[in-house]
Design an enzyme around this catalytic site. Sequence first.
Site, PDB file in Angstrom:
ATOM      1  N   HIS A  85       0.864  -1.175   0.000  1.00  0.00           N
ATOM      2  CA  HIS A  85       0.000   0.000   0.000  1.00  0.00           C
ATOM      3  C   HIS A  85       0.902   1.227   0.000  1.00  0.00           C
ATOM      4  O   HIS A  85       1.577   1.486   0.993  1.00  0.00           O
ATOM      5  CB  HIS A  85      -0.911  -0.009   1.225  1.00  0.00           C
ATOM      6  CG  HIS A  85      -1.878  -1.149   1.228  1.00  0.00           C
ATOM      7  ND1 HIS A  85      -3.130  -1.075   0.642  1.00  0.00           N
ATOM      8  CD2 HIS A  85      -1.780  -2.404   1.731  1.00  0.00           C
ATOM      9  CE1 HIS A  85      -3.756  -2.231   0.788  1.00  0.00           C
ATOM     10  NE2 HIS A  85      -2.962  -3.058   1.443  1.00  0.00           N
ATOM     11  N   LEU A  86       0.924   1.941  -1.136  1.00  0.00           N
ATOM     12  CA  LEU A  86       1.804   3.103  -1.224  1.00  0.00           C
ATOM     13  C   LEU A  86       1.110   4.393  -0.791  1.00  0.00           C
ATOM     14  O   LEU A  86       1.753   5.430  -0.701  1.00  0.00           O
ATOM     15  CB  LEU A  86       2.353   3.249  -2.654  1.00  0.00           C
ATOM     16  CG  LEU A  86       3.317   2.134  -3.074  1.00  0.00           C
ATOM     17  CD1 LEU A  86       3.830   2.367  -4.486  1.00  0.00           C
ATOM     18  CD2 LEU A  86       4.498   2.038  -2.114  1.00  0.00           C
ATOM     19  N   ARG A  87      -0.170   4.303  -0.570  1.00  0.00           N
ATOM     20  CA  ARG A  87      -0.949   5.396   0.049  1.00  0.00           C
ATOM     21  C   ARG A  87      -1.124   6.658  -0.790  1.00  0.00           C
ATOM     22  O   ARG A  87      -1.858   7.557  -0.401  1.00  0.00           O
ATOM     23  CB  ARG A  87      -0.345   5.809   1.384  1.00  0.00           C
ATOM     24  CG  ARG A  87      -0.156   4.702   2.385  1.00  0.00           C
ATOM     25  CD  ARG A  87      -1.452   4.081   2.772  1.00  0.00           C
ATOM     26  NE  ARG A  87      -1.315   3.172   3.903  1.00  0.00           N
ATOM     27  CZ  ARG A  87      -2.142   2.182   4.172  1.00  0.00           C
ATOM     28  NH1 ARG A  87      -3.161   1.930   3.386  1.00  0.00           N
ATOM     29  NH2 ARG A  87      -1.949   1.423   5.247  1.00  0.00           N
ATOM     30  N   ASN A 117      -6.562   0.987  -2.849  1.00  0.00           N
ATOM     31  CA  ASN A 117      -7.393   1.682  -1.857  1.00  0.00           C
ATOM     32  C   ASN A 117      -6.797   3.012  -1.423  1.00  0.00           C
ATOM     33  O   ASN A 117      -6.582   3.284  -0.244  1.00  0.00           O
ATOM     34  CB  ASN A 117      -7.689   0.786  -0.650  1.00  0.00           C
ATOM     35  CG  ASN A 117      -6.431   0.296   0.046  1.00  0.00           C
ATOM     36  OD1 ASN A 117      -5.358   0.256  -0.534  1.00  0.00           O
ATOM     37  ND2 ASN A 117      -6.570  -0.075   1.305  1.00  0.00           N
ATOM     38  N   HIS A 254      -2.902 -12.498   1.354  1.00  0.00           N
ATOM     39  CA  HIS A 254      -2.594 -12.658   2.775  1.00  0.00           C
ATOM     40  C   HIS A 254      -3.283 -13.834   3.470  1.00  0.00           C
ATOM     41  O   HIS A 254      -4.133 -13.666   4.342  1.00  0.00           O
ATOM     42  CB  HIS A 254      -2.838 -11.373   3.564  1.00  0.00           C
ATOM     43  CG  HIS A 254      -4.121 -10.645   3.227  1.00  0.00           C
ATOM     44  ND1 HIS A 254      -5.365 -11.257   3.237  1.00  0.00           N
ATOM     45  CD2 HIS A 254      -4.331  -9.359   2.878  1.00  0.00           C
ATOM     46  CE1 HIS A 254      -6.278 -10.354   2.929  1.00  0.00           C
ATOM     47  NE2 HIS A 254      -5.694  -9.209   2.703  1.00  0.00           N
ATOM     48  N   ASP A 327       2.190  -7.051   2.166  1.00  0.00           N
ATOM     49  CA  ASP A 327       1.013  -6.282   2.591  1.00  0.00           C
ATOM     50  C   ASP A 327       1.478  -5.058   3.392  1.00  0.00           C
ATOM     51  O   ASP A 327       0.945  -4.721   4.449  1.00  0.00           O
ATOM     52  CB  ASP A 327       0.048  -7.124   3.436  1.00  0.00           C
ATOM     53  CG  ASP A 327      -1.328  -6.450   3.573  1.00  0.00           C
ATOM     54  OD1 ASP A 327      -2.188  -6.993   4.285  1.00  0.00           O
ATOM     55  OD2 ASP A 327      -1.519  -5.368   2.982  1.00  0.00           O
ATOM     56  N   HIS A 331       1.312   3.420   8.503  1.00  0.00           N
ATOM     57  CA  HIS A 331       0.371   4.356   9.128  1.00  0.00           C
ATOM     58  C   HIS A 331       1.158   5.394   9.906  1.00  0.00           C
ATOM     59  O   HIS A 331       2.273   5.130  10.355  1.00  0.00           O
ATOM     60  CB  HIS A 331      -0.565   3.620  10.088  1.00  0.00           C
ATOM     61  CG  HIS A 331      -1.558   2.756   9.393  1.00  0.00           C
ATOM     62  ND1 HIS A 331      -2.577   3.264   8.618  1.00  0.00           N
ATOM     63  CD2 HIS A 331      -1.672   1.411   9.324  1.00  0.00           C
ATOM     64  CE1 HIS A 331      -3.282   2.275   8.116  1.00  0.00           C
ATOM     65  NE2 HIS A 331      -2.756   1.133   8.523  1.00  0.00           N
TER      66      HIS A 331
END
Lengths: 456, 306, 180
Positions: A85-87, A117, A254, A327, A331
């Site tokens: 997730h590279l955000r 996402n 996952h 995964d 954060h």
Amino acid sequence: MTILIQKGHIIDPSRGIDGIGDVLIENGKIKEVRIQNTEYRSQKSNPPLPPFSKGGRGGITNSELKTINAEGMFVIPGLIDMHVHLREPGFEYKETIKTGTAAAIRGGFTTVSCMPNTFPINDNASVTEFIIRKSLDGLCTVLPIGAITKGQKGKELVEMGTMKDEGCIAFSDDGLPVMNSLIMRRALEYSKAFGLPIISHCEDLTLSEDGVMSEGLLSMTLGLRGIPAEAEQIMVFRDILLAELTRGKLHIAHVSTEGSVKLIRDAKRRGVNVTAETCPHYFSLTEDAVRNYDTNAKVNPPLRTKKDIEAIKEGLKDGTIDVIATDHAPHHRDEKLREFDLAPSGISGLETALGLSMKLVDEGVLTINQLAEKMSLNPARILGLLTPHLSSLITGPKGTLAVGSDADITILDTEKEVTVEASKFVSKGKNTPFDGWVLKGVSLITISKGRIHEWQ
Amino acid sequence: MLDKKDLLGIKELSVENINSILDTAAGFKDVLGRDIKKVPTLRGKTAVNLFFEPSTRTRTSFELAAKRLSTDVINFSVPTSSVVKGESLIDTALTVQALGADFIIIRHSSAGVPHLLAKKLRASVINAGDGTNEHPTQALLDAFTIREKKGRIEGLDIALVGDIIHSRVAKSNIYGLTKLGAKVRLIGPPTLIPREMEDIGVVVFHSIEEGLKDVDVVMMLRIQMERQGKGFFPSTEEYSKNWGLTPERLLLAKDDAIVMHPGPMNRGIEISSEIADGPKSVILEQVTNGLAVRMAVMYLLAGVRK
Amino acid sequence: MPKELFNKKDIDRALTRMAHEIIEKNKGIDRLCLVGIQRGGVHLARRLSSKIKEIEKKEIPVGSLDIALYRDDLSIRKGQAVLRKTDVPFEITDFKIILVDDVLFTGRSIRAAMDALMDLGRPATIQLAVLIDRGHRELPIKADYVGKNIPTSLSENVEVQLEEEGLEDRIIIEKVGMKE
């Protein structure tokens, strides 16, 4: 630029190569691989290696040469993380494509595929285009995964063809499952036209409702809502049946439970076109890691029990699980420093994956060869990266050291021990339960996009 | 004696710790019986009630306990809403500490919040209820009440009836009473009793008649009406009919059995008015004992913080 | 190595004398009561009470007082003082109270005892009876009735042992090192 990697222990599972030798790279492509002893096993579909010729480097056409002494280290095709997730766009305070790719390189990954996402969600070609444009400056290759449904709402399929043309190499609603079985069926059917896999986040939301850790005696004593293993297994089973029905290409993200491993094993035996991945935390930690309400160990799917760890290791060993992906879910520190219920799930995993996976080699669960399969060859195969692409994004094959493939190389020292220091992570996300762990096998040199990155 | 600066749960207490608190509470109950109900013991200390969940009884009990010890009290009632984006939990707690709090009494809807604060703050953190995890002072006052009435806890048959799965009072009591050697039974519908309970040494009954046979103590738990719509039980009428404590059912317990309830009661649903007001009920004494127990907790924790 | 200062007979004689002194100074036992300070003074208060009864043929009220909650050293002690029983089952307002303790040392316990008593009522007078006065007062406190004055150094400890506690009646002194 020309790069010569000398005296490394070269492992290329795509062609059964396993021996000491040299790798010659020119202009970002593998020019030649020479093995010292003829111990290499028979190759697959590539032409035979040129015979070992004494002395000389042969075939070097550029004057600019960089030599790397890889004695005592393993040289493997660059690692490919098919679940990060590279955000960016939208959550740049957690991570950006720039910091995320830098973290990937630090972890030994030369290619990552990023989940959709973001905000806005990558469910249309313009967001895909944005990501690709941003990734051009990134230190490693970024291959976007598009959403399965618009807005990840689980109702309408995205324009898979258009998004593939823009650069998507797979589709997933990761973060969420596709709850509606009919839509999942359609996704598996429709994607066949484009030959791209559907990556499924298997979670029955009605069973996992509000859960924050694995369900069991510990969740009861801690007073935290639990997620039963069945929440994952029910969807794994459903997706497998739909893959069987549609003959679509299913990849299960996952995997965390013993039950899921069993279901996938059976499905493969039956000949279903399904592949699966697990993450390092699922074979390294049990639910005990949240005993003190440590949000750094809060992850979805949650950490499970010893039995599940054993089953996952078994699944890796016998090939039921094809891939180790991270995964990677960075954060912000403030988000994790709060009520356990409300903290977001996720572990910043790029910089500890190789070290944790090396423990499997130490324990005899996998050989280095198999590790290279799980982290490079198989992801490449599943994402269709072994054959040259016509898109401007990927020029040559990845996941292999065959002549003409992209010079994505991971060179690792499997003896040196390093203590994990989360505060020093390259990633913006310092959220890891592995802070302080002593790990072996921290990639020392990563070569990607024509650049060499070294760490002591 | 207590050995940690915080009271986070019964799980973290040894039998010695628990007995220490109960013995000290007995001394404070005496103080509460006098004309001047105040002692200068913790004069100059500051206690902050940090309640993220509404509560009048527990909060008032802690407030009064602190005042009886000559401690200054500040009440912080934070409106509960995950939608309201305001100050973060940690920021609120650090602010409170900056005001000079020696004790922070916290009630929150998320399990583990007291543990988080205890790690980050110098003050003594007292858990007044965290989600469905624990409510240790309630269990301590319940144990005190039982010990006072029955002379002991070890070997007693104690039945907890009702919504166990959502009750932090039940969980703390189960941990405490089993540690002290009681034989604990749980009575209620299968949807309200977690499967895993049997793994920790308690016996589960789904029939209240079976479960109440010859018990020494009956502890009733409040049925939370909010649970009704979610498949835990079909209706409160059905619940009351099957698991409500009626005088007939109470006869199945020992003749000298006592009836307890943490409050507030739903009269007529989980407990009949007759019993609540009857001679076997010790419900009001639980309230008085709560005061003594909370004074004891603060007194003993003050001794750890040096 | 503890040294015995007083034996059983010495203690008994001292208490007898003190009982007479109390009655003499107060001109009888009208409105008189004894309150022993936990733990050392409680048994002594009862003994004094029986002696007074022998002499005057009448009983006077006896109570026990716990001072743990009134101590001034709560923030420096290593642990919390254990709470003991305060049992003063009679009205003390307008009474003459004889506080009884075993050893008078810094005087702080007596200060705490007086504060505790004040929270129970308003005595007419408070007098102090101690078996041993070992000196080293830190507050302006004086005993009205003393069994024996023993000069001590701060590196010594004086202990009163009584039958009621399961030991033999005696008073011992021992070198222990500096008072904390």
